[in-house]
Design an enzyme around this catalytic site. Structure first.
Site, mmCIF file in Angstrom:
data_model
loop_
_atom_site.group_PDB
_atom_site.id
_atom_site.type_symbol
_atom_site.label_atom_id
_atom_site.label_comp_id
_atom_site.label_asym_id
_atom_site.label_seq_id
_atom_site.Cartn_x
_atom_site.Cartn_y
_atom_site.Cartn_z
ATOM 1 N N GLY A 313 0.874 -1.141 0.340
ATOM 2 C CA GLY A 313 -0.128 -0.074 0.547
ATOM 3 C C GLY A 313 0.742 1.076 0.177
ATOM 4 O O GLY A 313 2.082 1.276 -0.640
ATOM 5 N N GLU A 314 0.143 2.465 0.547
ATOM 6 C CA GLU A 314 1.684 3.695 1.054
ATOM 7 C C GLU A 314 1.505 4.521 -0.846
ATOM 8 O O GLU A 314 1.467 5.452 -0.777
ATOM 9 C CB GLU A 314 2.175 3.554 1.531
ATOM 10 C CG GLU A 314 2.568 3.125 2.389
ATOM 11 C CD GLU A 314 3.815 2.614 2.910
ATOM 12 O OE1 GLU A 314 4.710 3.513 2.576
ATOM 13 O OE2 GLU A 314 4.061 2.344 4.043
ATOM 14 N N GLY A 315 0.436 4.063 -1.782
ATOM 15 C CA GLY A 315 1.005 4.455 -3.120
ATOM 16 C C GLY A 315 2.284 3.629 -3.732
ATOM 17 O O GLY A 315 2.797 3.997 -4.859
#
Length: 358
Positions: A313-315
């Site tokens: 996640g997080e980008g």
């Protein structure tokens, strides 16, 4: 339907055709750069100019929020980690920071529903502390879901008005793959056991608890499946609702977005229902290890650029492919044509590619 969002016009088909024609004039065999060519054509169509311009202000927004369901053993980490990671993002010590630096992007963090006090710099659009435990209660009230969608819209507007020409939505929240899987399994009519992954790395007992929670949440979501706002209210959370608003508004504002993993793509499924046609402005960055992510990509008819078995996640997955997108732009914009380079072609009568600007 647009559910309060403006009409979503598709990327410019005339410019896309011009980019396709230009590709045939560059000093390479036709189609030799494979998918880089179609990516470059897409960017040109999104920008409304051929050749396209290199991205000058790529911007990542990490939407942070906690979920009440995390208190019931569906994650390998405690909810306290969300606030700790927000501090890590601000200190520049997370994966998203390292990958953004390599990709030529900058990072913004937005606390939408972290169950803690965070730095005031990230709390401008905070809706509440944590979302409800969706296996037994609604995630949000009506006022809260509307505030969360509005927050996402406002953040998209703030970034685009500040000059962002490419956006990435990231996520941070312990337990957030549970509501993401509920949304995806519900919207794709998939049994929970097929859609549920390991998230942060839960063991078999945790996986079983997660399946049960998702099954119960899907049962609660069934009556509201046809209404995207109600679905976000009942079965998502403030952070996911904000991401949906962000993605829909970016498309309305004609700004391309690279999608990240399962949480962002779950929000994208709902955003496409909030603003029909929005998905034409999105690019699938990667395929994560979460089974639900692949289901969502197929529903959106998107083929991701890479499959590196990522699940952070997080980008992070979107940022990993940003250099590929930059390469596609550079190839289309900076390569010489056969005529410019004085290189012979198999068809001396082929016309020169046009240069179209806004």
């Amino acid at each position: 339907m647009t559910h309060g969002f403006g009409p979503v016009a598709p990327p410019d088909a005339r410019i896309r055709a011009a980019a396709e024609q230009r590709q045939t004039q560059l000093t390479k065999p036709a189609g030799a750069l494979g998918r880089l060519e179609t990516l470059g054509n897409w960017v040109a169509a999104c920008q409304g100019v051929c050749p396209p311009k290199q991205f000058e202000r790529a911007r990542v927004v990490v939407f942070a929020g906690d979920h009440g369901v995390a208190r019931h053993g569906v994650s390998a980490y405690p909810s306290e980690v969300t606030a700790q990671m927000v501090a890590n993002f601000l200190a520049g010590g997370a994966a998203v920071n390292a990958l953004a630096a390599v990709a030529g992007a900058t990072v913004r963090v937005a606390d939408i529903s972290v169950d803690a006090e965070t730095d005031p710099v990230v709390g401008k659009h905070k809706v509440r502390r944590s979302s409800g435990s969706i296996d037994r209660e609604d995630a949000l009230s009506q006022a809260e879901v509307e505030a969360a969608i509005a927050a996402g819209r406002a953040i998209a507007d703030e970034e685009i008005d500040s000059g962002a020409d490419l956006l990435v939505a990231g996520d941070m929240g312990i337990g957030n793959t549970t509501p993401a899987t509920v949304l995806i399994a519900s919207l794709t009519d998939t049994e929970p056991v097929v859609a549920v992954g390991r998230g942060t790395g839960v063991d078999d007992a945790g996986w079983s608890r997660k399946v049960a929670a998702i099954r119960d949440a899907m049962r609660r979501a069934r009556p509201v499946l046809k209404d995207p706002v109600d679905l976000l209210r009942v079965a998502a959370g403030a952070d996911i609702a904000a991401i949906a608003g962000f993605l829909a508004q970016a498309a309305t504002r004609r700004t391309p977005v690279i999608l990240d993993g399962v949480v962002v793509t779950a929000a994208a499924l709902v955003a496409e229902d909030l603003a029909a046609g929005a998905s034409a402005w999105w690019l699938a960055g990667h395929r994560s290890t979460e089974p639900a992510h692949d289901l969502a990509l197929k529903q959106l008819r998107m083929e991701p650029l890479v499959d590196l078995s990522m699940r952070l996640g997080e980008g992070s997955g979107a940022l990993t492919v940003l250099p590929i997108l930059r390469a596609a732009v550079a190839a289309l914009a900076e390569m010489a044509t056969f005529g410019e380079a004085g290189v012979s072609t198999s068809d001396a009568e082929t016309p020169a590619a046009p240069n179209l600007t806004k």
